[in-house]
Enzyme design. Structure first.
Site, mmCIF file in Angstrom:
data_model
loop_
_atom_site.group_PDB
_atom_site.id
_atom_site.type_symbol
_atom_site.label_atom_id
_atom_site.label_comp_id
_atom_site.label_asym_id
_atom_site.label_seq_id
_atom_site.Cartn_x
_atom_site.Cartn_y
_atom_site.Cartn_z
ATOM 1 N N LYS A 29 1.026 -1.222 0.073
ATOM 2 C CA LYS A 29 0.135 0.044 0.112
ATOM 3 C C LYS A 29 0.869 1.230 -0.074
ATOM 4 O O LYS A 29 1.979 1.393 0.052
ATOM 5 C CB LYS A 29 -0.781 -0.148 1.152
ATOM 6 C CG LYS A 29 -1.944 -1.429 1.237
ATOM 7 C CD LYS A 29 -2.943 -1.265 2.419
ATOM 8 C CE LYS A 29 -3.726 -2.488 2.353
ATOM 9 N NZ LYS A 29 -4.815 -2.225 3.579
ATOM 10 N N TYR A 69 -12.302 -2.666 -3.496
ATOM 11 C CA TYR A 69 -12.821 -2.751 -2.058
ATOM 12 C C TYR A 69 -14.152 -2.653 -2.332
ATOM 13 O O TYR A 69 -14.827 -2.140 -1.076
ATOM 14 C CB TYR A 69 -12.145 -1.618 -1.395
ATOM 15 C CG TYR A 69 -10.693 -1.889 -0.718
ATOM 16 C CD1 TYR A 69 -10.562 -3.029 0.005
ATOM 17 C CD2 TYR A 69 -9.703 -0.716 -0.918
ATOM 18 C CE1 TYR A 69 -9.337 -3.293 0.487
ATOM 19 C CE2 TYR A 69 -8.379 -1.264 -0.507
ATOM 20 C CZ TYR A 69 -8.060 -2.299 0.368
ATOM 21 O OH TYR A 69 -7.147 -2.708 0.968
ATOM 22 N N PHE A 77 -15.605 3.403 7.297
ATOM 23 C CA PHE A 77 -14.212 3.927 7.156
ATOM 24 C C PHE A 77 -13.854 3.929 5.351
ATOM 25 O O PHE A 77 -12.613 4.202 4.892
ATOM 26 C CB PHE A 77 -13.195 3.040 7.708
ATOM 27 C CG PHE A 77 -13.308 1.395 7.225
ATOM 28 C CD1 PHE A 77 -12.590 1.024 6.107
ATOM 29 C CD2 PHE A 77 -13.865 0.766 8.283
ATOM 30 C CE1 PHE A 77 -12.874 -0.364 5.989
ATOM 31 C CE2 PHE A 77 -14.163 -0.789 8.269
ATOM 32 C CZ PHE A 77 -13.455 -1.260 6.781
ATOM 33 N N THR A 111 -5.670 -7.889 10.452
ATOM 34 C CA THR A 111 -5.877 -6.619 9.756
ATOM 35 C C THR A 111 -5.371 -5.470 10.629
ATOM 36 O O THR A 111 -4.802 -4.682 10.142
ATOM 37 C CB THR A 111 -7.209 -6.595 9.413
ATOM 38 O OG1 THR A 111 -7.781 -7.592 8.716
ATOM 39 C CG2 THR A 111 -7.752 -5.335 8.829
ATOM 40 N N ARG A 122 2.524 -7.150 9.291
ATOM 41 C CA ARG A 122 1.932 -6.136 9.777
ATOM 42 C C ARG A 122 2.503 -5.952 11.425
ATOM 43 O O ARG A 122 2.441 -5.045 11.999
ATOM 44 C CB ARG A 122 0.436 -6.118 9.947
ATOM 45 C CG ARG A 122 -0.070 -5.907 8.342
ATOM 46 C CD ARG A 122 -1.579 -6.538 8.275
ATOM 47 N NE ARG A 122 -2.307 -6.040 6.833
ATOM 48 C CZ ARG A 122 -3.382 -6.594 6.564
ATOM 49 N NH1 ARG A 122 -4.149 -7.568 7.121
ATOM 50 N NH2 ARG A 122 -3.967 -6.190 5.581
ATOM 51 N N ASN A 132 -1.842 -0.115 7.623
ATOM 52 C CA ASN A 132 -1.446 -1.381 7.479
ATOM 53 C C ASN A 132 -0.743 -2.001 6.419
ATOM 54 O O ASN A 132 -0.488 -3.340 6.503
ATOM 55 C CB ASN A 132 -2.474 -2.249 8.173
ATOM 56 C CG ASN A 132 -3.710 -2.598 7.219
ATOM 57 O OD1 ASN A 132 -3.560 -2.018 6.171
ATOM 58 N ND2 ASN A 132 -4.537 -3.372 7.376
ATOM 59 N N HIS A 135 -1.922 -5.287 1.478
ATOM 60 C CA HIS A 135 -3.007 -5.995 1.204
ATOM 61 C C HIS A 135 -2.572 -7.389 0.597
ATOM 62 O O HIS A 135 -1.976 -7.616 0.035
ATOM 63 C CB HIS A 135 -3.716 -5.512 0.002
ATOM 64 C CG HIS A 135 -4.961 -6.215 -0.424
ATOM 65 N ND1 HIS A 135 -6.131 -6.192 0.093
ATOM 66 C CD2 HIS A 135 -4.967 -7.030 -1.530
ATOM 67 C CE1 HIS A 135 -6.923 -7.285 -0.730
ATOM 68 N NE2 HIS A 135 -6.304 -7.732 -1.698
ATOM 69 N N GLU A 146 -9.213 -10.192 -7.817
ATOM 70 C CA GLU A 146 -8.282 -9.198 -7.879
ATOM 71 C C GLU A 146 -7.191 -9.128 -8.787
ATOM 72 O O GLU A 146 -6.811 -8.230 -9.522
ATOM 73 C CB GLU A 146 -7.792 -9.033 -6.277
ATOM 74 C CG GLU A 146 -8.889 -8.832 -5.405
ATOM 75 C CD GLU A 146 -8.579 -9.156 -3.891
ATOM 76 O OE1 GLU A 146 -9.490 -8.678 -2.793
ATOM 77 O OE2 GLU A 146 -7.467 -9.481 -3.630
HETATM 78 P P1 IDP Z 1 -7.696 -6.871 5.142
HETATM 79 O O1 IDP Z 1 -6.852 -5.995 4.551
HETATM 80 O O2 IDP Z 1 -6.774 -7.494 6.402
HETATM 81 O O3 IDP Z 1 -8.397 -8.099 4.216
HETATM 82 P P2 IDP Z 1 -10.325 -5.892 5.291
HETATM 83 O O4 IDP Z 1 -11.429 -6.112 6.583
HETATM 84 O O5 IDP Z 1 -10.541 -6.330 4.055
HETATM 85 O O6 IDP Z 1 -8.884 -6.154 5.846
HETATM 86 O O7 IDP Z 1 -10.275 -4.262 5.388
HETATM 87 C C1 IDP Z 1 -9.611 -3.848 3.904
HETATM 88 C C2 IDP Z 1 -8.586 -2.708 4.661
HETATM 89 O O8 IDP Z 1 -9.606 -1.562 4.911
HETATM 90 C C3 IDP Z 1 -7.780 -2.972 5.676
HETATM 91 O O9 IDP Z 1 -6.439 -3.339 5.404
HETATM 92 C C4 IDP Z 1 -7.429 -1.649 6.350
HETATM 93 O O10 IDP Z 1 -6.559 -0.809 5.604
HETATM 94 C C5 IDP Z 1 -8.918 -1.029 6.047
HETATM 95 N N1 IDP Z 1 -9.637 -0.918 7.230
HETATM 96 C C6 IDP Z 1 -10.338 -1.968 8.126
HETATM 97 N N2 IDP Z 1 -10.912 -1.892 8.982
HETATM 98 C C7 IDP Z 1 -10.625 -0.651 9.405
HETATM 99 C C8 IDP Z 1 -11.192 0.463 10.140
HETATM 100 O O11 IDP Z 1 -11.633 -0.057 11.111
HETATM 101 N N3 IDP Z 1 -10.609 1.599 10.161
HETATM 102 C C9 IDP Z 1 -9.738 2.056 9.136
HETATM 103 N N4 IDP Z 1 -9.344 1.318 8.233
HETATM 104 C C10 IDP Z 1 -9.882 -0.021 8.227
HETATM 105 MG MG MG Z 2 -9.961 -7.928 2.886
#
Ligand code: IDP
Ligand code: MG
Length: 170
Positions: A29, A69, A77, A111, A122, A132, A135, A146
């Protein structure tokens, strides 16, 4: 009998080869790029034994990221996530190998980095969920979607690493 044995051998061989060709979509990212972590992240996947089959360096548009996404579009968010992801260049990649989707997710860690185990990408390299750094696809099906969104078929390269026979037992 001989023919059956030969067929059984080839079917086993092709099954294990097919499993070893599982693919996942991994992307550094914008914060990972800005913080100079691209090499470190690639190194982890290379050192594990996974095979890099596609990679590019690009600045993704908000429209493209909204598609990537789309499952999260109702989350509060989501607008911030799209802005963050469009705030600088990213490094999308495709990695191939046995169980690479699940193992890739384990290598990334949870995550939210506050819950990511030490030793994971991470867990070791970032602090907050909104920054974080990486991806990774969460299933074989989403990996395929994807990969299709980020790469043309001709950008995904079929090749055989010299070390393959030292990574897989068959
Ligand atoms: P993942 O990346 O581990 O698959 P997902 O739930 O698919 O997690 O969420 C995608 C991305 O959205 C996360 O990697 C993170 O960058 C962002 N994200 C997820 N939850 C939050 C949150 O509560 N606040 C801000 N950003 C979030
Ligand atoms: Mg995800």
């Amino acid at each position: 009998m001989v023919i059956c044995t030969i067929l059984a051998f080839f079917s086993l061989f092709s099954k294990s080869m097919a499993a070893a060709r599982e693919r996942t979509f991994i992307m550094v990212k914008p914060d990972g790029v800005q913080r100079g972590l691209v090499g470190k992240i690639i190194k982890k996947f290379e050192a594990k034994g996974f095979k890099l089959v596609a990679m590019k360096f690009m600045w993704a548009s908000e429209d493209h990221l909204k598609k990537h996404y789309s499952d999260l579009s109702a989350r509060p968010f989501f607008p911030g996530l799209v802005k963050y992801m469009a705030s600088g260049p990213v490094v999308p990649m495709v990695w191939e190998g046995l169980n690479v989707v699940k193992t890739g997710r384990q290598m990334l860690g949870a995550t939210d980095p506050k819950d990511s185990a030490p030793g994971t990408i991470r867990g070791d390299l970032c602090i907050q969920v909104g920054r974080n750094i990486i991806h990774g696809s969460d299933s074989v099906e989403s990996a395929q979607k994807e990969i299709d969104l980020w790469f043309e078929p001709k950008e995904v390269i079929a090749w055989r690493p010299a070390a393959e026979a030292w990574v897989y037992e068959d």
